[in-house]
Design an enzyme around this catalytic site. Structure first.
Site, PDB file in Angstrom:
ATOM      1  N   ALA A 280      85.797  -9.903 -69.733  1.00  7.32           N
ATOM      2  CA  ALA A 280      86.757  -8.883 -70.143  1.00  7.32           C
ATOM      3  C   ALA A 280      87.756  -9.528 -71.097  1.00  7.32           C
ATOM      4  O   ALA A 280      88.217 -10.645 -70.838  1.00  7.32           O
ATOM      5  CB  ALA A 280      87.483  -8.315 -68.923  1.00  7.32           C
TER       6      ALA A 280
ATOM      7  N   GLN B  99      90.764  -9.186 -71.485  1.00  8.55           N
ATOM      8  CA  GLN B  99      92.091  -9.433 -70.921  1.00  8.55           C
ATOM      9  C   GLN B  99      92.041 -10.437 -69.770  1.00  8.55           C
ATOM     10  O   GLN B  99      93.024 -10.620 -69.052  1.00  8.55           O
ATOM     11  CB  GLN B  99      92.742  -8.118 -70.453  1.00  8.55           C
ATOM     12  CG  GLN B  99      92.287  -7.604 -69.094  1.00  8.55           C
ATOM     13  CD  GLN B  99      91.009  -6.812 -69.128  1.00  8.55           C
ATOM     14  OE1 GLN B  99      90.101  -7.112 -69.900  1.00  8.55           O
ATOM     15  NE2 GLN B  99      90.918  -5.789 -68.284  1.00  8.55           N
ATOM     16  N   SER B 100      90.917 -11.119 -69.591  1.00  8.66           N
ATOM     17  CA  SER B 100      90.764 -12.047 -68.469  1.00  8.66           C
ATOM     18  C   SER B 100      91.302 -13.434 -68.817  1.00  8.66           C
ATOM     19  O   SER B 100      90.796 -14.089 -69.742  1.00  8.66           O
ATOM     20  CB  SER B 100      89.285 -12.177 -68.089  1.00  8.66           C
ATOM     21  OG  SER B 100      89.094 -13.296 -67.236  1.00  8.66           O
ATOM     22  N   PRO B 101      92.288 -13.937 -68.073  1.00 10.13           N
ATOM     23  CA  PRO B 101      92.771 -15.289 -68.338  1.00 10.13           C
ATOM     24  C   PRO B 101      91.716 -16.338 -68.030  1.00 10.13           C
ATOM     25  O   PRO B 101      91.680 -17.407 -68.641  1.00 10.13           O
ATOM     26  CB  PRO B 101      93.980 -15.427 -67.408  1.00 10.13           C
ATOM     27  CG  PRO B 101      93.705 -14.475 -66.283  1.00 10.13           C
ATOM     28  CD  PRO B 101      92.983 -13.327 -66.920  1.00 10.13           C
TER      29      PRO B 101
ATOM     30  N   ALA C  45      88.453 -15.962 -68.480  1.00  7.71           N
ATOM     31  CA  ALA C  45      87.568 -16.021 -69.652  1.00  7.71           C
ATOM     32  C   ALA C  45      88.231 -16.843 -70.754  1.00  7.71           C
ATOM     33  O   ALA C  45      87.572 -17.646 -71.432  1.00  7.71           O
ATOM     34  CB  ALA C  45      87.239 -14.617 -70.137  1.00  7.71           C
TER      35      ALA C  45
END
Length: 200
Positions: free
Chosen positions: A10, A12-14, A16
């Site tokens: 995603a 907005q995933s920290p 990732a």
């Protein structure tokens, strides 16, 4: 072994964000391909027992911040654990990455995904904002018309298909890397990804 790593994430995933550059390096060094597949975890969580961040217990939310700080320091990656523009609607960025993957290829999509993740977690920029997304396209030397194409039905259908493929594969968290049907959940599993790719 398949030459392609499926990369479900995603924008907005920290997590990732923390793993993105390392994944890119692994793929390049192993001479594998990567399929850049942003997906809608708003659809995945209800089917996998997950909860959006705001609905998690306070203890889990607090520990998440602690772990983000630990990993950022351990990896020497600049990260604002509570950025200005978060929570954020990541669908516009996800569709834009999807459109770039379709028209410009996976290398370009990988570059843009890295820029989007950094914009959210390092640069305090709003990745739901069209102006920000346009700036990111320019910074990656990608056509601005991708922003218009990202709003089209074809791109939405691809985004939906990626999400369904993730559900079918058993994906439940971000990021998830899939190699030959084997799932690796989380940037802290990249050592196992390296082993799977024969890099260790």
């Amino acid at each position: 072994m398949s030459r392609t790593v499926l990369y479900y994430f995603a924008p907005q995933s920290p997590w990732a964000y923390l793993g993105h550059a390392r994944l890119a390096d692994l793929v390049a060094r192993s001479r594998r391909e990567v399929a850049v597949l942003p997906v809608d975890y708003g659809r995945i969580f209800p089917q996998s027992g997950g909860l959006p961040l705001a609905k998690r217990a306070p203890q889990r939310q607090a520990y998440r911040l602690l772990e983000l700080k630990r990993f950022a320091e351990h990896l020497d990656v600049a990260l604002n654990v509570q950025p200005k523009h978060f929570p954020v609607d990541a669908d516009p960025a996800a569709r834009l990455i999807t459109a770039v993957a379709q028209h410009d290829g996976m290398a370009a999509a990988m570059q843009l995904a890295g820029a989007v993740l950094a914009a959210c977690w390092r640069e305090e920029r709003d990745i739901a904002n069209d102006a920000t997304l346009g700036e990111l396209l320019e910074e990656c030397d990608l056509p601005l018309e991708r922003l218009i194409e990202s709003r089209g039905a074809e791109t939405q259908a691809r985004y939906d298909a990626h999400t369904q493929a993730a559900i079918d594969a058993g994906v439940f968290g971000a990021p998830t890397y899939v190699i030959d049907g084997e799932l690796f959940w989380g940037q802290d599993r990249l050592d196992f990804v390296a082993r799977k790719l024969g890099m260790v």
